[in-house]
Scaffold this motif. Structure first.
Motif, PDB file in Angstrom:
ATOM      1  N   VAL A   3       8.733   9.225   3.034  1.00  0.00           N
ATOM      2  CA  VAL A   3       9.326   9.484   4.340  1.00  0.00           C
ATOM      3  C   VAL A   3      10.056   8.237   4.795  1.00  0.00           C
ATOM      4  N   ALA A   4      11.001   8.442   5.702  1.00  0.00           N
ATOM      5  CA  ALA A   4      11.760   7.336   6.285  1.00  0.00           C
ATOM      6  C   ALA A   4      11.526   7.309   7.788  1.00  0.00           C
ATOM      7  N   VAL A   5      11.548   6.118   8.346  1.00  0.00           N
ATOM      8  CA  VAL A   5      11.369   5.922   9.782  1.00  0.00           C
ATOM      9  C   VAL A   5      12.565   5.126  10.295  1.00  0.00           C
ATOM     10  N   TYR A   6      13.168   5.612  11.374  1.00  0.00           N
ATOM     11  CA  TYR A   6      14.286   4.908  12.003  1.00  0.00           C
ATOM     12  C   TYR A   6      13.793   4.265  13.288  1.00  0.00           C
ATOM     13  N   GLN A   7      13.792   2.937  13.325  1.00  0.00           N
ATOM     14  CA  GLN A   7      13.482   2.205  14.550  1.00  0.00           C
ATOM     15  C   GLN A   7      14.799   1.885  15.237  1.00  0.00           C
ATOM     16  N   ALA A   8      14.918   2.329  16.495  1.00  0.00           N
ATOM     17  CA  ALA A   8      16.212   2.312  17.178  1.00  0.00           C
ATOM     18  C   ALA A   8      16.204   1.381  18.385  1.00  0.00           C
ATOM     19  N   ARG A   9      17.396   1.068  18.850  1.00  0.00           N
ATOM     20  CA  ARG A   9      17.602   0.430  20.149  1.00  0.00           C
ATOM     21  C   ARG A   9      18.664   1.268  20.855  1.00  0.00           C
ATOM     22  N   VAL A 226       3.450   3.660  10.271  1.00  0.00           N
ATOM     23  CA  VAL A 226       2.913   4.773   9.490  1.00  0.00           C
ATOM     24  C   VAL A 226       1.464   4.402   9.166  1.00  0.00           C
ATOM     25  N   VAL A 227       0.544   5.299   9.498  1.00  0.00           N
ATOM     26  CA  VAL A 227      -0.886   5.052   9.315  1.00  0.00           C
ATOM     27  C   VAL A 227      -1.454   6.140   8.428  1.00  0.00           C
ATOM     28  N   ASP A 228      -2.332   5.760   7.481  1.00  0.00           N
ATOM     29  CA  ASP A 228      -2.909   6.763   6.582  1.00  0.00           C
ATOM     30  C   ASP A 228      -4.191   7.338   7.174  1.00  0.00           C
ATOM     31  N   PRO A 229      -4.787   8.365   6.533  1.00  0.00           N
ATOM     32  CA  PRO A 229      -5.949   9.040   7.119  1.00  0.00           C
ATOM     33  C   PRO A 229      -7.196   8.175   7.251  1.00  0.00           C
ATOM     34  N   TRP A 230      -7.241   7.027   6.579  1.00  0.00           N
ATOM     35  CA  TRP A 230      -8.377   6.120   6.713  1.00  0.00           C
ATOM     36  C   TRP A 230      -8.130   5.068   7.798  1.00  0.00           C
ATOM     37  N   GLY A 231      -6.947   5.133   8.418  1.00  0.00           N
ATOM     38  CA  GLY A 231      -6.603   4.194   9.468  1.00  0.00           C
ATOM     39  C   GLY A 231      -5.885   2.955   9.001  1.00  0.00           C
ATOM     40  N   ARG A 232      -5.486   2.926   7.718  1.00  0.00           N
ATOM     41  CA  ARG A 232      -4.756   1.767   7.199  1.00  0.00           C
ATOM     42  C   ARG A 232      -3.276   1.864   7.576  1.00  0.00           C
ATOM     43  N   VAL A 233      -2.703   0.746   7.994  1.00  0.00           N
ATOM     44  CA  VAL A 233      -1.286   0.701   8.351  1.00  0.00           C
ATOM     45  C   VAL A 233      -0.461   0.534   7.087  1.00  0.00           C
ATOM     46  N   LEU A 234       0.333   1.561   6.766  1.00  0.00           N
ATOM     47  CA  LEU A 234       1.185   1.526   5.580  1.00  0.00           C
ATOM     48  C   LEU A 234       2.538   0.887   5.869  1.00  0.00           C
ATOM     49  N   LEU A 235       2.971   0.944   7.123  1.00  0.00           N
ATOM     50  CA  LEU A 235       4.270   0.400   7.500  1.00  0.00           C
ATOM     51  C   LEU A 235       4.196  -0.066   8.947  1.00  0.00           C
ATOM     52  N   ASP A 236       4.671  -1.272   9.208  1.00  0.00           N
ATOM     53  CA  ASP A 236       4.835  -1.800  10.565  1.00  0.00           C
ATOM     54  C   ASP A 236       6.203  -2.472  10.595  1.00  0.00           C
ATOM     55  N   MET A 237       7.137  -1.910  11.372  1.00  0.00           N
ATOM     56  CA  MET A 237       8.519  -2.384  11.350  1.00  0.00           C
ATOM     57  C   MET A 237       8.774  -3.558  12.290  1.00  0.00           C
ATOM     58  N   GLY A 238       7.752  -4.056  12.963  1.00  0.00           N
ATOM     59  CA  GLY A 238       7.966  -5.200  13.843  1.00  0.00           C
ATOM     60  C   GLY A 238       9.012  -4.888  14.901  1.00  0.00           C
ATOM     61  N   GLY A 239       9.938  -5.825  15.121  1.00  0.00           N
ATOM     62  CA  GLY A 239      10.947  -5.639  16.156  1.00  0.00           C
ATOM     63  C   GLY A 239      12.326  -5.288  15.654  1.00  0.00           C
ATOM     64  N   GLU A 240      12.507  -5.202  14.331  1.00  0.00           N
ATOM     65  CA  GLU A 240      13.843  -5.005  13.768  1.00  0.00           C
ATOM     66  C   GLU A 240      14.300  -3.551  13.845  1.00  0.00           C
ATOM     67  N   VAL A 241      15.565  -3.351  14.161  1.00  0.00           N
ATOM     68  CA  VAL A 241      16.164  -2.019  14.154  1.00  0.00           C
ATOM     69  C   VAL A 241      16.607  -1.674  12.744  1.00  0.00           C
ATOM     70  N   GLY A 242      16.409  -0.406  12.337  1.00  0.00           N
ATOM     71  CA  GLY A 242      16.851   0.022  11.021  1.00  0.00           C
ATOM     72  C   GLY A 242      15.973   1.113  10.451  1.00  0.00           C
ATOM     73  N   VAL A 243      16.155   1.363   9.165  1.00  0.00           N
ATOM     74  CA  VAL A 243      15.428   2.412   8.451  1.00  0.00           C
ATOM     75  C   VAL A 243      14.481   1.761   7.452  1.00  0.00           C
ATOM     76  N   ALA A 244      13.241   2.239   7.422  1.00  0.00           N
ATOM     77  CA  ALA A 244      12.249   1.769   6.457  1.00  0.00           C
ATOM     78  C   ALA A 244      11.539   2.982   5.870  1.00  0.00           C
ATOM     79  N   PHE A 245      10.822   2.746   4.769  1.00  0.00           N
ATOM     80  CA  PHE A 245      10.247   3.850   4.001  1.00  0.00           C
ATOM     81  C   PHE A 245       8.747   3.654   3.804  1.00  0.00           C
ATOM     82  N   ALA A 246       8.057   4.779   3.648  1.00  0.00           N
ATOM     83  CA  ALA A 246       6.629   4.755   3.331  1.00  0.00           C
ATOM     84  C   ALA A 246       6.324   5.917   2.404  1.00  0.00           C
ATOM     85  N   GLU A 247       5.352   5.703   1.527  1.00  0.00           N
ATOM     86  CA  GLU A 247       4.906   6.747   0.603  1.00  0.00           C
ATOM     87  C   GLU A 247       3.625   7.379   1.142  1.00  0.00           C
TER      88      GLU A 247
END
Length: 275
Positions: A3-9, A226-247
């Motif tokens: 999946v992809a996540v778009y962090q916007a401003r 993006v957080v998995d079912p065990w509560g682990r953070v798979l993706l944290d985009m911080g403050g940057e704008v853009g597109v990032a991916f997670a499996e």
């Protein structure tokens, strides 16, 4: 499942925002994602209500929604459009804050109007009254997507676990929580609450967020997660704008629920006895 996540401003010009969103759709598809998730208020973020009113449309006429539907079709990718502010839906003149699931043919598969409205006064002096401009939604919503059965919500909904219990009882294996969190509330509660929603029912959580200082002067927290079912953070985009991916390994939902089957242990709770 990627999946992809778009962090916007997101700014005050819907045409510019639509260009950024369609570019994100293309980047997500080019990166091999089956689905893109975007934040709350992806089409317009403007707290000047007079100026914003000139750019607000009904669902049928909204140019950002039309652009996303066409981009999804052209790129062959599903999109969870976190939400748009829409006018002309109600007789009392209030807006709705509506999220959409758009499939890879450009068809709308699900809609959800934000149920819980952000009416708060923060210690920083910020005061927000969503109910002055928006009407609350009335029904939860699910969508069957390539990333699994998706439960829809928006931002402040995050603080109301009964909504997510309803969604996961109905079969959701993935929760979308698009947001435009303030910085004070984000710093205090964002990561904790998102991980809790994932852990409670053994589900994935995808939370696309607004980030940074916007054209209208507000500042949002960012940290799309993006957080998995065990509560682990798979993706944290911080403050940057853009597109990032997670499996997403969708088999993890059943695996976690078999190890810790809290969702099966839920029981109706009657009213307490007052002694």
């Amino acid at each position: 499942m990627r999946v992809a996540v778009y962090q916007a401003r997101t700014g005050i010009d819907p045409e510019a925002n639509a260009r950024d969103l369609t570019d994100a759709v293309r980047k997500a598809a080019g990166g091999g994602a089956a689905m893109l998730f975007t934040p709350e208020m992806s089409g317009l973020l403007d707290r000047d209500r007079g100026r914003a009113s000139r750019n607000l449309c009904s669902e049928a006429d909204d140019p950002v929604l039309a652009a996303i539907r066409e981009a999804a079709k052209q790129a062959g990718i599903w999109v969870h459009l976190g939400s748009l502010a829409l006018a002309g839906e109600r007789g009392d003149g209030r807006l709705v804050n509506r999220g959409f699931v758009v499939d890879d043919a450009g068809a709308i598969r699900a809609r959800y109007d934000k149920i819980h409205l952000f009416d708060v006064d923060l210690p920083t002096g910020e005061s927000w009254r969503e109910s002055a401009a928006y009407a609350p939604g009335e029904r939860p919503a699910l969508a069957d997507t390539p990333a699994g059965m998706l439960g829809l919500s928006v931002c402040y909904d995050l603080r109301f676990p009964d909504l997510y219990r309803t969604l996961t009882d109905a079969g959701a294996a993935l929760l979308a929580i698009p947001a435009a969190f303030t910085v004070p509330t984000g710093e205090a509660h964002w990561h904790i609450l998102l991980r809790a929603r994932a852990i409670e029912a053994g589900v994935f959580v995808v939370a696309a967020a607004q980030s940074g200082r916007h054209e209208d002067g507000r500042e949002t927290y960012g940290h799309s997660l993006v957080v998995d079912p065990w509560g682990r953070v798979l993706l944290d985009m911080g403050g940057e704008v853009g597109v990032a991916f997670a499996e997403l390994d969708l088999a993890q939902v059943d695996e976690v629920r078999s190890r810790l089957p809290a969702i099966r242990h839920r029981r109706p709770i009657p009213a307490p006895i007052l002694s």
